[in-house]
Design an enzyme around this catalytic site. Structure first.
Site, PDB file in Angstrom:
ATOM      1  N   GLU A   2     -10.358  -0.515  -5.576  1.00 50.94           N
ATOM      2  CA  GLU A   2      -9.347  -1.366  -4.955  1.00 50.94           C
ATOM      3  C   GLU A   2      -9.899  -2.739  -4.590  1.00 50.94           C
ATOM      4  O   GLU A   2     -10.996  -2.851  -4.038  1.00 50.94           O
ATOM      5  CB  GLU A   2      -8.789  -0.706  -3.692  1.00 50.94           C
ATOM      6  CG  GLU A   2      -7.928   0.510  -3.958  1.00 50.94           C
ATOM      7  CD  GLU A   2      -7.146   0.928  -2.732  1.00 50.94           C
ATOM      8  OE1 GLU A   2      -6.425   0.069  -2.173  1.00 50.94           O
ATOM      9  OE2 GLU A   2      -7.266   2.097  -2.319  1.00 50.94           O
TER      10      GLU A   2
ATOM     11  N   CYS B 295       0.861  -1.182   0.000  1.00 53.58           N
ATOM     12  CA  CYS B 295       0.000   0.000   0.000  1.00 53.58           C
ATOM     13  C   CYS B 295       0.896   1.231   0.000  1.00 53.58           C
ATOM     14  O   CYS B 295       1.538   1.529   1.008  1.00 53.58           O
ATOM     15  CB  CYS B 295      -0.928   0.011   1.214  1.00 53.58           C
ATOM     16  SG  CYS B 295      -1.931   1.506   1.317  1.00 53.58           S
ATOM     17  N   GLY B 296       0.959   1.917  -1.126  1.00 50.61           N
ATOM     18  CA  GLY B 296       1.853   3.065  -1.240  1.00 50.61           C
ATOM     19  C   GLY B 296       1.453   4.235  -0.369  1.00 50.61           C
ATOM     20  O   GLY B 296       2.302   4.870   0.266  1.00 50.61           O
TER      21      GLY B 296
ATOM     22  N   CYS C 210      -5.315   5.398  -4.396  1.00 50.11           N
ATOM     23  CA  CYS C 210      -4.547   4.171  -4.157  1.00 50.11           C
ATOM     24  C   CYS C 210      -3.124   4.446  -4.615  1.00 50.11           C
ATOM     25  O   CYS C 210      -2.884   4.710  -5.798  1.00 50.11           O
ATOM     26  CB  CYS C 210      -5.155   3.001  -4.934  1.00 50.11           C
ATOM     27  SG  CYS C 210      -4.151   1.498  -4.896  1.00 50.11           S
TER      28      CYS C 210
END
EC number: 5.1.1.7
Length: 328
Positions: free
Chosen positions: A224, A82-83, A233
């Site tokens: 997502e 998860c950036g 996201c």
């Protein structure tokens, strides 16, 4: 019964509860218990407002890493990366250890993180590595008649849209569209189908529709896997940036501004001597509040104290809304 302390955080308004496992004495929790806690705490009807997931932060036993990030979605499923979440974990760990750069262990890789120059309004900004980047079917289970999917029409998915697929390392399906398609229900129908039982993406996939704004900017909206539509996201914005650069044969290292419903980030890319590509995601790491809950059969709010950072971030959001409105 357990008392759990948290920090409510967000990256591009992709929001999470950040939970330090060591400080909360929950390092022995099973994955099942982590998932149960996430499902209960992240419920949007909860008094704390819920979240897109929980970022569990723990010690790392990997050489050079100052900590480990584990991401559990609001439905209890595990996200390999998860950036947006990593930016907030980077800030938490770097401030905890009084550092400006370090490495953080994620499920698939140990990634570089660092404090970055603010994107505006003195908002805390962090830069995180997004990798590995792969196009091969082993990293991206799909059955659409091709081994590598890049800018191709797949009639089973849509008669007109051209799709690309990449893992970073979670899987992304990307298509560039105009405003008419963005305004339709096409994305929701396609993404809902591909994230239920289907013959094309058996493990599900993150689905992004991308609109070009100018040579240096794109708008990204993502459905997502395990969550649904979110404000942003991080891995999707990174993946979409790469596909845009490849389609346009842009210089990888040139920063691309990526706009979303939650704000704005920048993405750069580079290719090493072996040909492997890595991405750098630069954006906010906002701490919204700190608090605590009691966890037994249910999750009960005990305390919740807001910071001033969300009001600060809203200034950027207003700037983004104005830009999108005037750019069309």
């Amino acid at each position: 019964m357990a008392i759990i302390h948290f920090t409510k955080v967000h990256g591009s308004q992709n929001d999470f509860f950040l939970v330090d496992e060591e400080e909360n004495h929950i390092t022995a929790w099973s994955d099942t218990k982590r998932a149960d806690f996430a499902i209960k705490l992240c419920d949007r009807s909860h008094s704390l407002g819920g979240a897109d997931g929980i970022l569990y932060v723990a010690k790392s036993n990997k050489a050079g890493a100052i900590g480990q990030m584990r991401v559990v979605n609001s439905d209890g499923s595990i996200a390999s990366m998860c950036g947006n979440g990593l930016r907030t974990v980077a800030r938490y760990l770097l401030e905890k250890h009084a550092l400006t750069d370090a490495k953080v262990e994620t499920m698939k890789a140990i990634l570089d993180v660092r404090k970055a120059t603010s994107l505006g309004f003195d908002i805390p900004t962090y830069q995180v590595e997004i990798s590995p980047v792969k196009f091969n079917p082993e990293s991206l289970p799909m059955y659409v008649g091709v081994e590598k999917l890049f800018n191709q029409v797949i009639p089973e998915l849509d008669e007109e849209l051209a799709f690309s697929a990449v893992s970073v390392p979670n899987p992304h399906l990307i298509t560039f569209v105009d405003q008419t398609v963005l305004d339709s229900d096409k994305q929701e129908k396609l993404a809902s189908f591909l994230n239920s039982e289907n013959p094309y993406f058996p493990d599900g996939v993150n689905v992004s529709f991308v609109k070009r704004l100018n040579e240096d900017a794109i708008y990204v909206r993502t459905f997502e896997r395990g969550v649904g539509f979110t404000n942003a996201c991080g891995t999707a914005m990174s993946a979409c940036s790469l596909i845009k650069k490849m389609l346009d044969q842009d210089t990888l290292e040139t920063p691309l501004n990526v706009y979303n419903d939650g704000g704005r980030v920048q993405v750069t890319a580079k290719k090493d001597e072996t040909g492997d590509i890595s991405l750098q995601l630069i954006g906010n790491a906002t701490f919204v509040s700190t608090g605590s809950v009691r966890y037994d059969d249910i999750v009960t709010e005990l305390t919740n104290e807001a910071t001033v950072e969300q009001a600060q971030y809203q200034e950027l959001v207003q700037e983004v809304k104005h830009f999108l409105k005037t750019t069309g």
